[in-house]
Design a protein around this motif. Structure first.
Motif, short mmCIF file in Angstrom:
data_model
loop_
_atom_site.label_atom_id
_atom_site.label_comp_id
_atom_site.label_asym_id
_atom_site.label_seq_id
_atom_site.Cartn_x
_atom_site.Cartn_y
_atom_site.Cartn_z
N PHE A 124 0.82 -1.22 0.00
CA PHE A 124 0.00 0.00 0.00
C PHE A 124 0.86 1.27 0.00
N THR A 125 2.05 1.19 0.60
CA THR A 125 2.93 2.36 0.55
C THR A 125 3.40 2.61 -0.87
N LEU A 126 3.76 1.55 -1.60
CA LEU A 126 4.20 1.72 -2.98
C LEU A 126 3.04 2.20 -3.86
N ILE A 127 1.85 1.65 -3.62
CA ILE A 127 0.68 2.11 -4.39
C ILE A 127 0.41 3.59 -4.09
N GLY A 128 0.53 3.94 -2.81
CA GLY A 128 0.33 5.35 -2.44
C GLY A 128 1.36 6.25 -3.08
N LEU A 129 2.62 5.79 -3.14
CA LEU A 129 3.69 6.58 -3.78
C LEU A 129 3.36 6.84 -5.24
N ALA A 130 3.02 5.77 -5.98
CA ALA A 130 2.71 5.94 -7.41
C ALA A 130 1.45 6.78 -7.60
N GLY A 131 0.41 6.47 -6.84
CA GLY A 131 -0.83 7.22 -6.99
C GLY A 131 -0.69 8.68 -6.59
N GLY A 132 0.04 8.95 -5.50
CA GLY A 132 0.23 10.33 -5.06
C GLY A 132 0.97 11.17 -6.08
N VAL A 133 2.01 10.56 -6.69
CA VAL A 133 2.77 11.31 -7.70
C VAL A 133 1.93 11.56 -8.94
N LEU A 134 1.27 10.50 -9.44
CA LEU A 134 0.49 10.66 -10.67
C LEU A 134 -0.70 11.60 -10.47
N LEU A 135 -1.42 11.41 -9.36
CA LEU A 135 -2.57 12.27 -9.11
C LEU A 135 -2.15 13.72 -8.90
N GLY A 136 -1.03 13.91 -8.20
CA GLY A 136 -0.54 15.27 -7.99
C GLY A 136 -0.15 15.94 -9.30
N LEU A 137 0.55 15.20 -10.18
CA LEU A 137 0.93 15.77 -11.48
C LEU A 137 -0.30 16.12 -12.30
N TRP A 138 -1.31 15.24 -12.25
CA TRP A 138 -2.53 15.51 -13.00
C TRP A 138 -3.24 16.75 -12.47
N MET A 139 -3.37 16.86 -11.16
CA MET A 139 -4.02 18.02 -10.58
C MET A 139 -3.23 19.29 -10.85
N ASP A 140 -1.90 19.18 -10.82
CA ASP A 140 -1.08 20.34 -11.12
C ASP A 140 -1.30 20.80 -12.56
N ARG A 141 -1.45 19.85 -13.46
CA ARG A 141 -1.72 20.19 -14.85
C ARG A 141 -3.08 20.86 -14.98
N VAL A 142 -4.08 20.33 -14.26
CA VAL A 142 -5.40 20.94 -14.31
C VAL A 142 -5.36 22.37 -13.80
N LEU A 143 -4.62 22.60 -12.71
CA LEU A 143 -4.51 23.96 -12.17
C LEU A 143 -3.80 24.89 -13.14
#
Length: 390
Positions: free
Chosen positions: A142-161
């Protein structure tokens, strides 16, 4: 994803952040404290101490956001260490790590910094998971999943902003262009209205005066030898008209209020105009003038209507009798001017005078009615609302 929102919708961003901070306190800080409350070993007090240090650092950052001594990066490093420490003490910390992921995007200025802190937090959590006993493979996954998901979701939200900011900048630039065009349009409209006003004033004053001077000068020249007394009177009228025109010209180009020689009550002003008209034309004028109360703009409008109407009678009507009535009507001041001249078709009239009278009255909420037909004389009726009077 930054300490200061980069979009114009700051209120919504602040509300969302407050919701997240509340959830982080509730689901991030509280669970470790509750998980060890019934234990009596060092794990309980060690966990409480780590959570207390993190909570104090967080509340200092929230209470003093502009203090140069309170840096967001300091709080994030404390968060990384606490994630690693609680992972050791609680035999894993994937849940705490996942709940804390948005913190790294909120309190960093660039994507690289956010990803770097997320990587450090994931490493600290994994090290704590491997160090603690017993080992929990689920926490690692779950830590590795959180790492990948946090990075990808953050990059996507940053792009949206970023796209939102770009749209906001484009809308702002378009708004500025629209405002500039609107200001320019208002300036052009104001200039056109001022030109129309000056044209109307010149037509109703200077042009009429010059036309009268021309007629009087022709009559005076024709009668110099046959009727010198009449010519002298006409020359005197020319002098008075020229002086009045000079006064009107000074009003138009100077700081004096619009209205020129129109002063005093409206009835005396109309009597002076009629006296000059009778003197210049010799026509019979039947006047019924009530000295009604009205403001300066209403007085000027009615006097200009009378001047224009009398000038048209002198130039075009071929009339022998003129009647003028000024009275207090049911809706406001009323001015009626009639003649027994040749008349005309109002629908076919294209002169500036009638349109100027209509525009002048319309500015005050009034109305001009022209009744005429060929061979039947002419009736000019002007009415203004009572609300425009003093």
């Amino acid at each position: 994803m930054y300490e200061q929102p980069r979009t114009d919708d700051r209120f919504r961003v602040r509300i969302l952040r407050r919701w997240y901070h509340g959830c982080w306190v509730l689901f991030g800080l509280c669970p470790p404290v509750i998980a060890v409350h019934d234990r009596i070993d060092a794990t309980k007090y060690g966990t409480w101490a780590l959570v207390a240090v993190l909570a104090v650092t967080y509340f200092v950052l929230r209470c003093f956001p502009g203090n140069p001594l309170v840096r967001p990066s300091g709080f994030l490093w404390v968060l990384v260490l606490v994630l690693g420490g609680t992972a050791i003490l609680l035999d894993g910390g994937a849940a705490f790590f996942i709940v804390s992921l948005p913190m790294f995007w909120i309190y960093t200025a660039t994507q690289r910094q956010a990803i770097g802190f997320i990587g450090a937090a994931a490493a600290a959590t994994l090290i704590g998971t491997f160090t603690g006993t017993p080992f929990s493979p689920g926490n690692v996954v779950f830590t590795l999943i959180g790492l990948a998901g946090g990075v990808l979701l953050g990059l996507w939200m940053d792009r949206v902003l970023e796209q939102g900011e770009e749209r906001a900048r484009m809308l702002g630039a378009e708004l500025e262009r629209t405002q500039s065009e609107l200001v320019a349009a208002h300036q052009r409209q104001g200039a056109a209205e001022e030109r129309e006003r000056l044209a109307r004033e010149i037509h109703d004053t200077l042009a009429q005066g010059f036309a009268s001077i021309v007629v009087l000068a022709e009559a005076a020249r024709a009668g110099l030898e046959t009727d010198p007394v009449a010519s002298a009177g006409q020359l005197l009228s020319i002098e008075r008209t020229a002086r009045e025109n000079l006064t009107e010209a000074r009003v138009l180009v100077g700081p004096a209020p619009t209205g020129g020689v129109v002063s005093g009550g409206i009835a005396p002003a109309l009597r002076r105009i009629l006296d000059r008209f009778v003197e210049d034309t010799g026509l019979v004028v039947d006047a019924e003038l009530h000295d009604i109360g009205c403001d300066q703009r209403t007085r000027i409008a009615l006097v200009r209507c009378a001047q224009e109407s009398l000038a048209n009678i002198r130039k075009h009507a071929g009339a022998s009798t003129v009647s003028i009535v000024l009275a207090e009507g049911t809706s406001g001041p009323e001015l009626e001017i009639t003649d027994d001249g040749t008349g005309f078709s109002p629908t076919a009239a294209r002169g500036f005078g009638l349109n100027g009278m209509r525009a002048r009255l319309a500015e005050l909420g009034g109305e001009l009615t022209v009744t005429s037909s060929p061979g039947e004389g002419t009736r000019i009726f002007a009415v203004l609302p009572a609300d425009d009077r003093t």
